[in-house]
Scaffold this motif. Structure first.
Motif, mmCIF file in Angstrom:
data_model
loop_
_atom_site.group_PDB
_atom_site.id
_atom_site.type_symbol
_atom_site.label_atom_id
_atom_site.label_comp_id
_atom_site.label_asym_id
_atom_site.label_seq_id
_atom_site.Cartn_x
_atom_site.Cartn_y
_atom_site.Cartn_z
ATOM 1 N N GLU A 149 0.834 -1.213 0.000
ATOM 2 C CA GLU A 149 0.000 0.000 0.000
ATOM 3 C C GLU A 149 0.868 1.261 0.000
ATOM 4 N N LEU A 150 1.984 1.234 0.730
ATOM 5 C CA LEU A 150 2.865 2.414 0.757
ATOM 6 C C LEU A 150 3.433 2.686 -0.641
ATOM 7 N N LEU A 151 3.815 1.621 -1.343
ATOM 8 C CA LEU A 151 4.368 1.807 -2.687
ATOM 9 C C LEU A 151 3.296 2.290 -3.662
ATOM 10 N N ARG A 152 2.078 1.756 -3.523
ATOM 11 C CA ARG A 152 0.990 2.219 -4.402
ATOM 12 C C ARG A 152 0.723 3.694 -4.184
ATOM 13 N N LEU A 153 0.744 4.103 -2.913
ATOM 14 C CA LEU A 153 0.511 5.520 -2.608
ATOM 15 C C LEU A 153 1.595 6.394 -3.224
ATOM 16 N N ASP A 154 2.764 5.799 -3.470
ATOM 17 C CA ASP A 154 3.850 6.572 -4.077
ATOM 18 C C ASP A 154 3.852 6.456 -5.603
ATOM 19 N N GLY A 155 2.828 5.805 -6.158
ATOM 20 C CA GLY A 155 2.709 5.799 -7.613
ATOM 21 C C GLY A 155 3.255 4.581 -8.328
ATOM 22 N N TRP A 156 3.536 3.499 -7.593
ATOM 23 C CA TRP A 156 3.984 2.279 -8.259
ATOM 24 C C TRP A 156 2.793 1.379 -8.546
ATOM 25 N N ARG A 157 2.892 0.628 -9.639
ATOM 26 C CA ARG A 157 1.944 -0.461 -9.826
ATOM 27 C C ARG A 157 2.570 -1.682 -9.142
#
Ligand code: B12
Length: 340
Positions: free
Chosen positions: A115-123
């Protein structure tokens, strides 16, 4: 009041809710925090993550039973999903495969990182707990990600982590490793050939957004891993435990009266001794084993099991390890540690 302080204030309340299995209440609290302007990252790290650590302490000190821990973790999984569903960020950076190492069942920390990575714009393709190496590689061939993020929370999974790291790199995909299993400062990650390591989910976000991919190193300067002692120990594990169980009543008279649950728990503990010893031999790090023994002494102590019982278990394993100089040295230093 800052959002960090708001999240801090919510901690005790959140712990009560998850301890009570109150899924709706816990989701409502997280949603209220988001609505009042607390960033999703703070809810994930300062509320869910901090509570999970507290849950671990409560379990270790026997204040909470296993069922209560499981229920609390299940609630936090739902809360994390709810937080994820309420937040969106365009996937503008690239694609990451995130997986727990084979045999690693701590899926929630990896899910938090997802979730942290998604919030930073990663798929992020989150593959979940215990992903067998060959299936991970098949996934990489199908999706061609920019990175593999490998989670390992307990050191016993390090030999599998090594195999996965080697295979991902052979497929040309750089690996970032994380989770407590890689050691306090991630020092085992480098030894196992990972391209990068991060201590926390937020450090991982920073590392991946700052300089990724790292310069490709064809082969990491690998130390020799998994020597003969390790191989023999892994092969003889079933016999080692069976023999120790046979000899237990003679060595520890209290075991004559063990019921089936106590017999099963003892066999499981002996299995942990063998597995942590194997991991310590594999990586060449005595502290993997001595830390485990110190930790086990504490956990057993809070359940009324005296340190003497652990010493007997260690001796029953040690006595069978003739011609295992490294393993016996590690067991001896762990015994000295619990004696101290
Ligand atoms: C819940 C839990 C379980 C659940 C997991 C369920 C699930 N869905 O996750 C279950 C019941 C399966 C479980 C089982 C076991 N557990 Co457990 N578990 C926990 C507990 C209480 C919480 C874990 C958690 O959710 N942490 C969430 C947060 C707090 O973790 P975090 O580390 O801060 O997460 C961040 C970083 O790790 C990082 N990160 C994580 N992955 C990655 C990956 C990358 C690439 C990067 C860069 C970063 C990164 O980012 C995360 C987000 O910020 C912990 C206690 C703890 N302190 O973690 C024990 C704990 C990890 N478990 C422990 C143990 C011993 C076990 C068992 C061996 C118990 C047993 N007797 O069987 C088994 C092992 C199972 C296995 N083979 O995997 C010990 C490990 C001790 C040790 N010596 O290593 C702990 C520490 C408990 C304790 N207090 O002693 N467990």
């Amino acid at each position: 009041m800052t959002s960090v302080a708001t999240a801090d204030l919510a901690l005790d309340h959140y712990l009560d809710l998850v301890g009570d299995g109150d899924e709706r209440g816990a989701i409502a609290l997280a949603t209220t925090l988001l609505d009042s302007g607390v960033p999703a990252q703070r809810v994930i790290v300062d509320v869910i993550g901090a509570t999970q650590r507290r849950v671990g302490e409560l379990w270790a000190t026997n204040e909470w039973g296993v069922a209560r821990e499981h229920a609390a973790t299940a609630v936090s999984e739902r809360v994390l999903a709810a937080v994820g569903a309420r937040t969106t960020a365009p996937a503008a950076r690239g694609r990451i495969t995130l997986a727990c190492v084979d045999g690693e069942w701590h899926g929630l920390p990896a899910r938090m990182l997802t979730e942290l990575l998604r919030l930073d714009g990663w798929r992020v393709d989150f593959l979940g707990a215990s992903v067998p190496g060959r299936h991970l590689i098949t996934h990489l061939h199908q999706t061609g990600p920019d990175a593999v993020a490998l989670s390992c929370m307990i050191p016993t999974r390090l030999p599998r982590a090594h195999a996965a790291i080697t295979a991902c790199r052979a497929a040309g995909i750089p690996v970032i490793a994380g989770g407590a299993g890689f050691g306090p400062d991630g020092r085992y990650a480098e030894r196992l050939g990972a391209d990068a390591w991060a201590a926390t989910g937020e450090d991982a976000v920073a590392r991946l957004s700052a300089d990724w991919p790292p310069p490709w190193v064809a082969e990491h300067p690998g130390t020799s891993l998994g020597d003969e002692e390790y191989t023999h120990l892994v092969r003889s594990r079933p016999r080692l435990i069976a023999t120790a169980m046979e000899r237990l009543p003679a060595a520890y008279p209290g075991a004559h009266h063990y019921d089936q649950a106590e017999i099963d728990a003892t066999a499981e503990d002996l299995g942990h001794i063998a597995d942590f010893l194997a991991a310590a031999l594999y990586v060449g790090e005595e502290t993997i084993f001595t830390d485990f023994v110190g930790w086990t002494a504490g956990v057993l102590g809070s359940r009324g099991v005296p340190a003497g019982a652990l010493r007997v278990g260690l001796r029953l394993v040690r006595d069978q390890l003739v011609d295992f100089p490294e393993a016996t040295r590690m067991i001896d230093s762990s015994m000295a540690r619990i004696a101290a």
